[in-house]
Motif scaffolding. Sequence first.
Motif, PDB file in Angstrom:
ATOM      1  N   ASP A   1      16.133   3.784   3.838  1.00 51.53           N
ATOM      2  CA  ASP A   1      15.426   3.465   5.086  1.00 51.53           C
ATOM      3  C   ASP A   1      16.376   2.965   6.174  1.00 51.53           C
ATOM      4  O   ASP A   1      15.929   2.623   7.279  1.00 51.53           O
ATOM      5  CB  ASP A   1      14.306   2.449   4.851  1.00 51.53           C
TER       6      ASP A   1
ATOM      7  N   TYR B   1      18.184   7.394  13.798  1.00 49.07           N
ATOM      8  CA  TYR B   1      16.786   7.729  13.498  1.00 49.07           C
ATOM      9  C   TYR B   1      16.658   8.013  12.015  1.00 49.07           C
ATOM     10  O   TYR B   1      17.462   8.763  11.435  1.00 49.07           O
ATOM     11  CB  TYR B   1      16.345   8.946  14.286  1.00 49.07           C
TER      12      TYR B   1
ATOM     13  N   TYR C   1      12.577  -2.944  20.481  1.00 46.76           N
ATOM     14  CA  TYR C   1      13.026  -3.123  19.109  1.00 46.76           C
ATOM     15  C   TYR C   1      12.631  -4.502  18.594  1.00 46.76           C
ATOM     16  O   TYR C   1      12.761  -5.511  19.305  1.00 46.76           O
ATOM     17  CB  TYR C   1      14.547  -2.930  19.007  1.00 46.76           C
TER      18      TYR C   1
ATOM     19  N   THR D   1      11.200   7.365   7.370  1.00 40.50           N
ATOM     20  CA  THR D   1      10.294   6.319   7.851  1.00 40.50           C
ATOM     21  C   THR D   1       9.798   6.585   9.263  1.00 40.50           C
ATOM     22  O   THR D   1       8.881   5.920   9.734  1.00 40.50           O
ATOM     23  CB  THR D   1      10.997   4.950   7.832  1.00 40.50           C
ATOM     24  N   ARG D   2      10.457   7.540   9.957  1.00 38.22           N
ATOM     25  CA  ARG D   2      10.151   7.870  11.349  1.00 38.22           C
ATOM     26  C   ARG D   2      10.317   6.654  12.259  1.00 38.22           C
ATOM     27  O   ARG D   2       9.575   6.463  13.216  1.00 38.22           O
ATOM     28  CB  ARG D   2       8.737   8.456  11.473  1.00 38.22           C
ATOM     29  N   ARG D   3      11.309   5.861  11.938  1.00 38.59           N
ATOM     30  CA  ARG D   3      11.598   4.698  12.758  1.00 38.59           C
ATOM     31  C   ARG D   3      13.044   4.756  13.253  1.00 38.59           C
ATOM     32  O   ARG D   3      13.910   5.386  12.646  1.00 38.59           O
ATOM     33  CB  ARG D   3      11.374   3.399  11.975  1.00 38.59           C
ATOM     34  N   TYR D   4      13.270   4.084  14.359  1.00 37.25           N
ATOM     35  CA  TYR D   4      14.595   3.982  14.947  1.00 37.25           C
ATOM     36  C   TYR D   4      15.197   2.648  14.522  1.00 37.25           C
ATOM     37  O   TYR D   4      14.534   1.603  14.617  1.00 37.25           O
ATOM     38  CB  TYR D   4      14.511   4.093  16.468  1.00 37.25           C
TER      39      TYR D   4
ATOM     40  N   ASN E   1       9.537   1.998  17.060  1.00 32.82           N
ATOM     41  CA  ASN E   1       8.808   3.252  16.837  1.00 32.82           C
ATOM     42  C   ASN E   1       9.140   4.309  17.878  1.00 32.82           C
ATOM     43  O   ASN E   1       8.768   5.470  17.720  1.00 32.82           O
ATOM     44  CB  ASN E   1       7.302   2.979  16.843  1.00 32.82           C
TER      45      ASN E   1
ATOM     46  N   VAL F   1      14.296  -2.703  14.541  1.00 32.42           N
ATOM     47  CA  VAL F   1      13.617  -1.405  14.406  1.00 32.42           C
ATOM     48  C   VAL F   1      12.637  -1.196  15.546  1.00 32.42           C
ATOM     49  O   VAL F   1      12.172  -2.155  16.188  1.00 32.42           O
ATOM     50  CB  VAL F   1      12.864  -1.282  13.062  1.00 32.42           C
TER      51      VAL F   1
END
Length: 371
Positions: free
Chosen positions: A240, A111, A148, A115-118, A142, A140
């Motif tokens: 990122d 995580y 993904y 960027t609050r993205r996986y 959310n 990626v």
Amino acid sequence: MRTILTLATLLTCLSGNIKAGNNIRPGALWPDNRGIHINAHGGGILKRGKTFYWFGEHKADTTSAAMVGVTCYSSTDLANWTYRSVALSVSNEKDNDIERGCIIERPKVVYNAKTRRYVMWFHLELKGRGYAAARYGVAVANKPEGPYQYLYSSRSCPGIWPQDWAGSLDSTTYNAGRQIKWWTPEWRELIRKGLFVQRDYAQGQMARDQTVYVDDDGKAYHIFSSEDNLTLHIAELTDDYLHHTGRYWRMAPSGQNEAPTLFKYKGVYWMITSGCTGWAPNKARMFFAKRIQGPWTQVDNPCRGPKSDLTFGGQGTYILQIGTPKDPHFVFMADIWRPKQPSDARYIWLPITFEDGKPVIQWTDQWSIKP
């Protein structure tokens, strides 16, 4: 004074207030909430809040090629798992990087707080090319369970030398080295000096068995087998977590390591790897370093008990940290591969203890786990 954290001590720490259903039985069938054996091989774990997410390769009954993609399961107790979804699906589009029938191995999700993205990293081999492509893939999402979005695949750091590079081999030595007989002491010494790094400089370094590690400061690293699986590379990721920065280091040159797993305890980085014997198990190797970039020192095989010289019949895939930051505990995760029926591959989860400051993995038929 000798400090020993025994297996019994650790199991006592882990077993307080545990339901009877929180038992781990290494090597046994492990049903999910549907009663189906968990299909998440070569996997890794991500924790978000109180929920753990297990990502791994979906294996078919008769092939290890990717026919479905990367699966995701969730749990709050690490013993009872709920099937969530196919987190990353293969493509039906011809010549797509992740076309059905490609090879997707050892997916790991981290995580990114900025960027609050996986972000998912995995080893990728293109359909019909065996293990020649030697790429990593990135996707990626959310939400932790996905879906993904596949972004791209690549070899590592084309046109860039390692940070610990001693310099190119002269043309005479390099050309002679390309012709020298493999596996001789002279050939291994040239590998150590960077024969294959130089060979792959323009197209990028090979990236096969892999893991991703996020350090205490938030900096992330991609660790993977390179140079025809002869040398591990440790590549720094961008903020990122989507790309390599171009800074990478070589580890155990010409040592022939794969299946890297990594954790940090009391300021020391520990890496447990395997040798390269295809689907057959071999003896685990262990290294430590004060800096993730190295230098790394090899120490004893950490495994103890039946088949300890064969990593209990398995191969490591991930080291899970549980407990609290002030009182962490670690679980060694491995796969027992079954290439004739890949979907029946089993899982070995065992607690890591410490003797004389070194990690030890002791076989036990059953143990209780507490997050």
